[in-house]
Design an enzyme around this catalytic site. Structure first.
Site, mmCIF file in Angstrom:
data_model
loop_
_atom_site.group_PDB
_atom_site.id
_atom_site.type_symbol
_atom_site.label_atom_id
_atom_site.label_comp_id
_atom_site.label_asym_id
_atom_site.label_seq_id
_atom_site.Cartn_x
_atom_site.Cartn_y
_atom_site.Cartn_z
ATOM 1 N N ASN A 14 23.401 4.855 48.725
ATOM 2 C CA ASN A 14 22.122 4.863 49.477
ATOM 3 C C ASN A 14 21.771 6.336 49.597
ATOM 4 O O ASN A 14 22.501 7.080 50.254
ATOM 5 C CB ASN A 14 22.354 4.198 50.831
ATOM 6 C CG ASN A 14 21.147 4.105 51.727
ATOM 7 O OD1 ASN A 14 21.323 3.982 52.931
ATOM 8 N ND2 ASN A 14 19.951 4.148 51.206
ATOM 9 N N CYS A 76 18.840 4.965 60.533
ATOM 10 C CA CYS A 76 19.441 4.850 59.193
ATOM 11 C C CYS A 76 20.920 5.195 59.345
ATOM 12 O O CYS A 76 21.255 6.342 59.678
ATOM 13 C CB CYS A 76 18.760 5.801 58.214
ATOM 14 S SG CYS A 76 19.530 5.800 56.572
ATOM 15 N N ASN A 164 16.619 -0.413 64.310
ATOM 16 C CA ASN A 164 15.634 -0.916 63.354
ATOM 17 C C ASN A 164 15.872 -2.413 63.188
ATOM 18 O O ASN A 164 16.927 -2.926 63.490
ATOM 19 C CB ASN A 164 15.740 -0.155 62.015
ATOM 20 C CG ASN A 164 17.134 -0.253 61.397
ATOM 21 O OD1 ASN A 164 18.081 -0.723 62.026
ATOM 22 N ND2 ASN A 164 17.255 0.161 60.149
ATOM 23 N N HIS A 166 16.556 -6.165 61.623
ATOM 24 C CA HIS A 166 17.287 -6.798 60.520
ATOM 25 C C HIS A 166 17.240 -8.316 60.660
ATOM 26 O O HIS A 166 17.326 -8.826 61.777
ATOM 27 C CB HIS A 166 18.758 -6.347 60.517
ATOM 28 C CG HIS A 166 18.930 -4.921 60.098
ATOM 29 N ND1 HIS A 166 19.180 -4.548 58.794
ATOM 30 C CD2 HIS A 166 18.855 -3.763 60.809
ATOM 31 C CE1 HIS A 166 19.263 -3.227 58.734
ATOM 32 N NE2 HIS A 166 19.067 -2.727 59.938
ATOM 33 N N ASN A 197 14.265 -5.502 57.571
ATOM 34 C CA ASN A 197 15.301 -5.357 56.536
ATOM 35 C C ASN A 197 16.007 -6.703 56.397
ATOM 36 O O ASN A 197 16.221 -7.389 57.416
ATOM 37 C CB ASN A 197 16.328 -4.294 56.969
ATOM 38 C CG ASN A 197 15.691 -2.924 57.164
ATOM 39 O OD1 ASN A 197 15.394 -2.225 56.218
ATOM 40 N ND2 ASN A 197 15.446 -2.548 58.436
ATOM 41 N N GLU A 215 16.039 -3.625 51.661
ATOM 42 C CA GLU A 215 15.596 -2.774 52.769
ATOM 43 C C GLU A 215 14.073 -2.711 52.900
ATOM 44 O O GLU A 215 13.351 -2.588 51.904
ATOM 45 C CB GLU A 215 16.118 -1.340 52.599
ATOM 46 C CG GLU A 215 17.588 -1.176 52.891
ATOM 47 C CD GLU A 215 17.964 0.272 53.139
ATOM 48 O OE1 GLU A 215 17.124 1.025 53.671
ATOM 49 O OE2 GLU A 215 19.099 0.645 52.802
ATOM 50 N N ARG A 216 13.620 -2.777 54.145
ATOM 51 C CA ARG A 216 12.194 -2.545 54.455
ATOM 52 C C ARG A 216 11.773 -1.203 53.880
ATOM 53 O O ARG A 216 12.472 -0.218 54.052
ATOM 54 C CB ARG A 216 12.019 -2.547 55.968
ATOM 55 C CG ARG A 216 10.645 -2.244 56.485
ATOM 56 C CD ARG A 216 10.525 -2.276 57.994
ATOM 57 N NE ARG A 216 11.377 -1.293 58.663
ATOM 58 C CZ ARG A 216 11.317 -1.036 59.969
ATOM 59 N NH1 ARG A 216 10.485 -1.723 60.760
ATOM 60 N NH2 ARG A 216 12.106 -0.127 60.506
ATOM 61 N N CYS A 224 23.600 -0.243 52.970
ATOM 62 C CA CYS A 224 22.734 -0.100 54.149
ATOM 63 C C CYS A 224 23.633 -0.089 55.378
ATOM 64 O O CYS A 224 24.277 -1.106 55.680
ATOM 65 C CB CYS A 224 21.727 -1.256 54.223
ATOM 66 S SG CYS A 224 20.606 -1.140 55.634
ATOM 67 N N GLY A 225 23.678 1.044 56.077
ATOM 68 C CA GLY A 225 24.595 1.173 57.218
ATOM 69 C C GLY A 225 24.190 0.304 58.392
ATOM 70 O O GLY A 225 25.004 -0.452 58.934
ATOM 71 N N GLY A 227 22.321 -2.204 58.172
ATOM 72 C CA GLY A 227 22.416 -3.585 57.673
ATOM 73 C C GLY A 227 23.832 -4.123 57.790
ATOM 74 O O GLY A 227 24.039 -5.295 58.133
HETATM 75 N N1 LIG Z 1 15.045 0.721 55.444
HETATM 76 C C1 LIG Z 1 15.446 0.896 56.852
HETATM 77 C C2 LIG Z 1 15.812 2.366 57.148
HETATM 78 C C3 LIG Z 1 17.070 2.835 56.411
HETATM 79 C C4 LIG Z 1 18.268 2.005 56.744
HETATM 80 C C5 LIG Z 1 19.473 2.157 55.812
HETATM 81 N N2 LIG Z 1 19.332 3.026 54.687
HETATM 82 C C6 LIG Z 1 20.754 2.430 56.589
HETATM 83 O O1 LIG Z 1 21.708 3.005 56.028
HETATM 84 O O2 LIG Z 1 20.828 1.990 57.776
HETATM 85 C C7 LIG Z 1 14.287 0.448 57.766
HETATM 86 O O3 LIG Z 1 13.148 0.408 57.298
HETATM 87 O O4 LIG Z 1 14.572 0.156 58.935
#
Ligand SMILES: N[C@H](CCC[C@H](N)C(=O)O)C(=O)O
Length: 285
Positions: A14, A76, A164, A166, A197, A215-216, A224-225, A227
């Site tokens: 990522n 993120c 964020n 999910h 997401n 991912e959004r 995706c962390g 996620g």
């Molecule tokens: N696409 C995610 C942000 C990055 C999350 C991802 N790259 C991580 O490692 O958590 C969103 O729109 O909320």
């Protein structure tokens, strides 16, 4: 025209364009970020990570995150590990554990002696209004799973906010899961007013899952962390995973360890690697 310095980094594939916004002037805007994100004509990344001075007294830094489509988002997880590594390696901090304010809340990354980074990702939120998710009625709002209508099919999702939003789907085999078709449809589903997401989770054992994330604002990523955190919280909340040991989350790009105990106000902990790839500079108006 000035030159903007950046570092290309990734967490399990990522990948990120990381910018020191303390020692150089950078006003983020959608168009240049979306252009730089392009993998053939730009730098190429999933997210741009911006380091700024904190606004809160108790924080060491402010951490801003922009998806490849230019949208600014709240959190993120893979980026948080790279952020902590960057500020230490570039001498912006001499601390191995820092307090970082994000639009999705305060997180605390820690550089471990083994080179991995552990992050306190805060308390997960599950109520529909906290996602945000528009439940169809009171009963739906109280349920841990929601039945989403997608065309002529119905998909069961469990929604978690890790700063964020999910939506997590349990699947038999992530190799066969329709990640791109369903991921795109759910990302933009009308019941997610801020989009979402979408995680596809296969339960392997009570402390091991396989996960793919659409991912959004990006599409499917290698890892995706947030996620991974959301999937573990969903799996434990659904009674499919144990909460007494860290859960091994196997993503296409590699493995994260996620811990959470199903108790009020319990924090989610994430441990994983970071990698710097190269330093660069780019023309910037
Ligand atoms: N696409 C995610 C942000 C990055 C999350 C991802 N790259 C991580 O490692 O958590 C969103 O729109 O909320």
């Amino acid at each position: 025209m000035t030159k903007l310095k950046f570092t290309k980094m990734h967490g399990l594939g990522n990948d990120f364009m990381v910018i020191d916004g303390i020692n150089q002037k950078f006003n983020p805007s959608t168009a240049p970020i979306a252009a730089w994100a392009q993998r053939h004509t730009g730098v190429g990344f999933d997210q741009l990570l911006l380091i700024e001075a904190p606004r809160q007294a108790e924080a060491d830094f402010r951490y801003r995150i922009f998806n490849a489509d230019g949208s600014e988002v709240e959190q993120c997880g893979n980026g948080a590990r790279c952020f902590a590594r960057f500020v230490y390696d570039k001498g912006l901090s001499s601390k191995k554990q820092i307090v970082v304010e994000t639009a999705g809340g305060v997180i605390m990354p820690r550089l471990n002696d083994d080179g991995l980074v552990t992050v306190d990702m805060g308390v997960p939120l599950l109520a529909p209004e906290q996602i945000p998710f528009a439940a169809i009625d009171e009963e739906d709002a109280r349920s841990i799973s929601h039945q989403l209508v997608i065309g002529n099919e119905t998909v069961s999702v469990t929604c978690i906010n890790m700063g964020n939003p999910h939506a997590v789907i349990v699947v038999e085999d992530i190799e066969q899961a329709p990640v791109h078709r369903l991921g795109a449809a759910i990302e933009n589903h009308k019941q997610f007013p801020q989009r979402v997401n979408v995680g596809f989770m296969q339960i392997v054992a009570s402390r091991r899952i396989r996960l793919r994330v659409f991912e959004r604002g990006v599409g499917e990523t290698q890892a995706c962390g947030t996620g991974a955190c959301a999937a573990v919280v969903a799996g434990i909340s659904l009674g499919l995973l144990g909460d007494d040991e860290p859960v091994e989350v196997n993503l296409p790009g590699g493995q994260l360890l996620i811990s959470w105990q199903q108790q009020p106000d319990a924090h989610v902990w994430m441990t994983g690697p970071t990698q710097s790839v190269f330093d660069g500079e780019i023309d910037y108006l």
